[in-house]
Design a protein around this motif. Structure first.
Motif, PDB file in Angstrom:
ATOM      1  N   ALA A  81       0.842  -1.191   0.000  1.00  0.00           N
ATOM      2  CA  ALA A  81       0.000   0.000   0.000  1.00  0.00           C
ATOM      3  C   ALA A  81       0.881   1.246   0.000  1.00  0.00           C
ATOM      4  O   ALA A  81       1.826   1.337   0.794  1.00  0.00           O
ATOM      5  N   VAL A  82       0.591   2.175  -0.910  1.00  0.00           N
ATOM      6  CA  VAL A  82       1.232   3.486  -0.901  1.00  0.00           C
ATOM      7  C   VAL A  82       0.269   4.433  -0.208  1.00  0.00           C
ATOM      8  O   VAL A  82      -0.812   4.714  -0.711  1.00  0.00           O
ATOM      9  N   TYR A  83       0.663   4.903   0.965  1.00  0.00           N
ATOM     10  CA  TYR A  83      -0.219   5.684   1.836  1.00  0.00           C
ATOM     11  C   TYR A  83       0.172   7.156   1.744  1.00  0.00           C
ATOM     12  O   TYR A  83       1.253   7.541   2.156  1.00  0.00           O
ATOM     13  N   GLY A  84      -0.736   7.984   1.190  1.00  0.00           N
ATOM     14  CA  GLY A  84      -0.391   9.364   0.930  1.00  0.00           C
ATOM     15  C   GLY A  84      -1.150  10.386   1.738  1.00  0.00           C
ATOM     16  O   GLY A  84      -1.535  10.153   2.883  1.00  0.00           O
ATOM     17  N   ASP A  87      -3.489  16.539  -0.047  1.00  0.00           N
ATOM     18  CA  ASP A  87      -3.154  17.779  -0.746  1.00  0.00           C
ATOM     19  C   ASP A  87      -2.440  17.459  -2.055  1.00  0.00           C
ATOM     20  O   ASP A  87      -2.237  16.292  -2.401  1.00  0.00           O
ATOM     21  N   VAL A  88      -2.068  18.498  -2.811  1.00  0.00           N
ATOM     22  CA  VAL A  88      -1.474  18.268  -4.129  1.00  0.00           C
ATOM     23  C   VAL A  88      -0.176  17.482  -4.023  1.00  0.00           C
ATOM     24  O   VAL A  88       0.074  16.547  -4.790  1.00  0.00           O
ATOM     25  N   ASP A  89       0.659  17.844  -3.073  1.00  0.00           N
ATOM     26  CA  ASP A  89       1.925  17.134  -2.894  1.00  0.00           C
ATOM     27  C   ASP A  89       1.676  15.669  -2.557  1.00  0.00           C
ATOM     28  O   ASP A  89       2.318  14.771  -3.106  1.00  0.00           O
ATOM     29  N   GLY A  90       0.732  15.426  -1.663  1.00  0.00           N
ATOM     30  CA  GLY A  90       0.445  14.051  -1.268  1.00  0.00           C
ATOM     31  C   GLY A  90      -0.147  13.223  -2.391  1.00  0.00           C
ATOM     32  O   GLY A  90       0.190  12.040  -2.560  1.00  0.00           O
ATOM     33  N   ILE A  91      -1.033  13.828  -3.175  1.00  0.00           N
ATOM     34  CA  ILE A  91      -1.664  13.102  -4.278  1.00  0.00           C
ATOM     35  C   ILE A  91      -0.648  12.796  -5.382  1.00  0.00           C
ATOM     36  O   ILE A  91      -0.590  11.678  -5.911  1.00  0.00           O
ATOM     37  N   GLY A 114      -9.391  10.218   3.989  1.00  0.00           N
ATOM     38  CA  GLY A 114     -10.367  11.284   3.835  1.00  0.00           C
ATOM     39  C   GLY A 114     -10.053  12.440   4.763  1.00  0.00           C
ATOM     40  O   GLY A 114      -9.820  12.246   5.958  1.00  0.00           O
ATOM     41  N   ARG A 115     -10.040  13.645   4.223  1.00  0.00           N
ATOM     42  CA  ARG A 115      -9.667  14.827   5.010  1.00  0.00           C
ATOM     43  C   ARG A 115     -10.568  14.994   6.232  1.00  0.00           C
ATOM     44  O   ARG A 115     -10.088  15.222   7.341  1.00  0.00           O
ATOM     45  N   LEU A 116     -11.888  14.880   6.045  1.00  0.00           N
ATOM     46  CA  LEU A 116     -12.820  15.127   7.145  1.00  0.00           C
ATOM     47  C   LEU A 116     -12.973  13.910   8.048  1.00  0.00           C
ATOM     48  O   LEU A 116     -13.071  14.040   9.269  1.00  0.00           O
ATOM     49  N   GLU A 117     -12.996  12.731   7.447  1.00  0.00           N
ATOM     50  CA  GLU A 117     -13.255  11.522   8.227  1.00  0.00           C
ATOM     51  C   GLU A 117     -12.028  11.024   8.987  1.00  0.00           C
ATOM     52  O   GLU A 117     -12.142  10.530  10.108  1.00  0.00           O
ATOM     53  N   GLU A 118     -10.857  11.119   8.376  1.00  0.00           N
ATOM     54  CA  GLU A 118      -9.656  10.511   8.954  1.00  0.00           C
ATOM     55  C   GLU A 118      -8.592  11.520   9.365  1.00  0.00           C
ATOM     56  O   GLU A 118      -7.761  11.223  10.218  1.00  0.00           O
ATOM     57  N   TYR A 120      -5.162  13.911   8.760  1.00  0.00           N
ATOM     58  CA  TYR A 120      -3.854  13.777   8.112  1.00  0.00           C
ATOM     59  C   TYR A 120      -3.091  12.563   8.640  1.00  0.00           C
ATOM     60  O   TYR A 120      -3.099  12.274   9.832  1.00  0.00           O
ATOM     61  N   GLY A 121      -2.413  11.875   7.749  1.00  0.00           N
ATOM     62  CA  GLY A 121      -1.434  10.870   8.141  1.00  0.00           C
ATOM     63  C   GLY A 121      -2.005   9.497   8.446  1.00  0.00           C
ATOM     64  O   GLY A 121      -3.202   9.220   8.278  1.00  0.00           O
ATOM     65  N   LEU A 122      -1.111   8.634   8.904  1.00  0.00           N
ATOM     66  CA  LEU A 122      -1.495   7.276   9.271  1.00  0.00           C
ATOM     67  C   LEU A 122      -2.503   7.298  10.411  1.00  0.00           C
ATOM     68  O   LEU A 122      -2.392   8.121  11.323  1.00  0.00           O
ATOM     69  N   ASN A 123      -3.474   6.384  10.346  1.00  0.00           N
ATOM     70  CA  ASN A 123      -4.423   6.255  11.449  1.00  0.00           C
ATOM     71  C   ASN A 123      -4.762   4.788  11.656  1.00  0.00           C
ATOM     72  O   ASN A 123      -4.645   3.972  10.726  1.00  0.00           O
ATOM     73  N   GLU A 124      -5.191   4.454  12.846  1.00  0.00           N
ATOM     74  CA  GLU A 124      -5.400   3.051  13.211  1.00  0.00           C
ATOM     75  C   GLU A 124      -6.451   2.344  12.355  1.00  0.00           C
ATOM     76  O   GLU A 124      -6.188   1.234  11.870  1.00  0.00           O
ATOM     77  N   PRO A 125      -7.653   2.922  12.148  1.00  0.00           N
ATOM     78  CA  PRO A 125      -8.633   2.208  11.322  1.00  0.00           C
ATOM     79  C   PRO A 125      -8.117   1.898   9.913  1.00  0.00           C
ATOM     80  O   PRO A 125      -8.380   0.820   9.364  1.00  0.00           O
ATOM     81  N   ALA A 126      -7.397   2.845   9.320  1.00  0.00           N
ATOM     82  CA  ALA A 126      -6.865   2.626   7.976  1.00  0.00           C
ATOM     83  C   ALA A 126      -5.841   1.498   7.979  1.00  0.00           C
ATOM     84  O   ALA A 126      -5.840   0.635   7.087  1.00  0.00           O
ATOM     85  N   ILE A 127      -4.975   1.483   8.966  1.00  0.00           N
ATOM     86  CA  ILE A 127      -3.954   0.437   9.047  1.00  0.00           C
ATOM     87  C   ILE A 127      -4.610  -0.929   9.214  1.00  0.00           C
ATOM     88  O   ILE A 127      -4.241  -1.910   8.550  1.00  0.00           O
ATOM     89  N   ARG A 128      -5.593  -1.012  10.086  1.00  0.00           N
ATOM     90  CA  ARG A 128      -6.285  -2.303  10.303  1.00  0.00           C
ATOM     91  C   ARG A 128      -7.053  -2.717   9.041  1.00  0.00           C
ATOM     92  O   ARG A 128      -7.103  -3.911   8.705  1.00  0.00           O
TER      93      ARG A 128
END
Length: 264
Positions: A81-84, A87-91, A114-118, A120-128
């Protein structure tokens, strides 16, 4: 209306004779000298921004370990997984590294939170969630340098983590397989410290491919967009990337960028 007061840090700039001898006008030579450019070679590198400005990506701390782990994931068919970032730089970072790995035959998927839901950056739900999808290697782009807690979660779940980022580091780096960030305190001085996130992602791809020049031809448009949008200094490697990217954007080859430019 308040009047403005100009603060000028010099009385008269010193015009380097070498710049005049090389054909630069007195005004341009004076402007260059105020920016620390005193020789014709330095001026040429700044103005032309040639590929000779590109540093060896393997000079970056953590890069050898990152390259080895990515090669191993590709050869063994792991899900990467490429986790970005959103923003423009991240995309552009996510697009660049994902496309590069796909071209190498990697089993790779992009993830942008998702900007509003998650946030910035790594988060636990996304990793799981990525773990449930069979991901065994996460490569961050434009994020991850302060994700110490999330790095420990990856380790506990059996996910290897490679961090590529360009933001300032904490005192303690994440416990990842590799951490590639030009702001690492142990980063040598012979590498550029002002790369955007897409620039660092490009460096990882260049280190894996071993051919930085041809890779610049393929991804200069994405490098240009991410570097400019993140307001990075247009010197050294950044200048070479943006100069090449502006030429590429004149005739966009990516459908999405072409559509955006048509609307603008």
């Amino acid at each position: 209306m308040k009047s403005k007061i100009w603060k000028i840090p010099y009385s008269r700039p010193v015009i380097p004779p070498e710049l005049l001898a090389a054909g630069y006008t007195p005004l341009l030579a004076a402007v260059l000298s105020l920016r620390g450019i005193m020789t014709a070679d330095e001026a040429a590198r700044l103005i032309r921004g040639s590929e000779s400005c590109l540093h060896d990506p393997m000079l970056m701390k953590g890069m050898p370990a990152a390259v080895e782990r990515v090669h191993r994931a590709i050869s063994s068919g792991e899900t990467v997984a490429v986790y970005g970032d959103y923003d423009v730089d991240g995309i552009t970072s996510t697009c660049l590294l994902t496309q590069f790995l796909l071209d190498l035959g990697a089993n790779v998927q992009p993830y942008i939170p998702g900007r509003l839901e998650e946030g910035y950056g790594l988060n636990e739900p996304a990793i799981r969630g990525l773990k449930d999808q069979g991901v065994s290697l996460i490569i961050t782009v434009d994020c991850g340098i302060t994700a110490n807690k999330e790095a420990e979660l990856c380790r506990s779940l059996g996910i290897d983590l490679v961090v590529t980022d360009h933001h300032e580091c904490k005192t303690t780096l994440p416990a990842a397989i590799a951490v590639v960030d030009p702001h690492r305190p142990d980063q040598p001085d012979n590498a550029q410290h002002d790369l955007a996130g897409v620039g660092v992602a490009f460096k990882l791809a260049a280190a894996i491919s071993g051919d930085q020049t041809s890779l610049l031809d393929r991804f200069a448009d994405l490098l240009c967009l991410g570097t400019v949008a993140d307001v990075m200094p247009l010197t050294g490697e950044n200048r070479a990337m943006v100069a090449r990217g502006l030429k590429a954007l004149a005739k966009p080859k990516r459908v999405g960028i072409a559509a955006l430019m048509a609307e603008c």
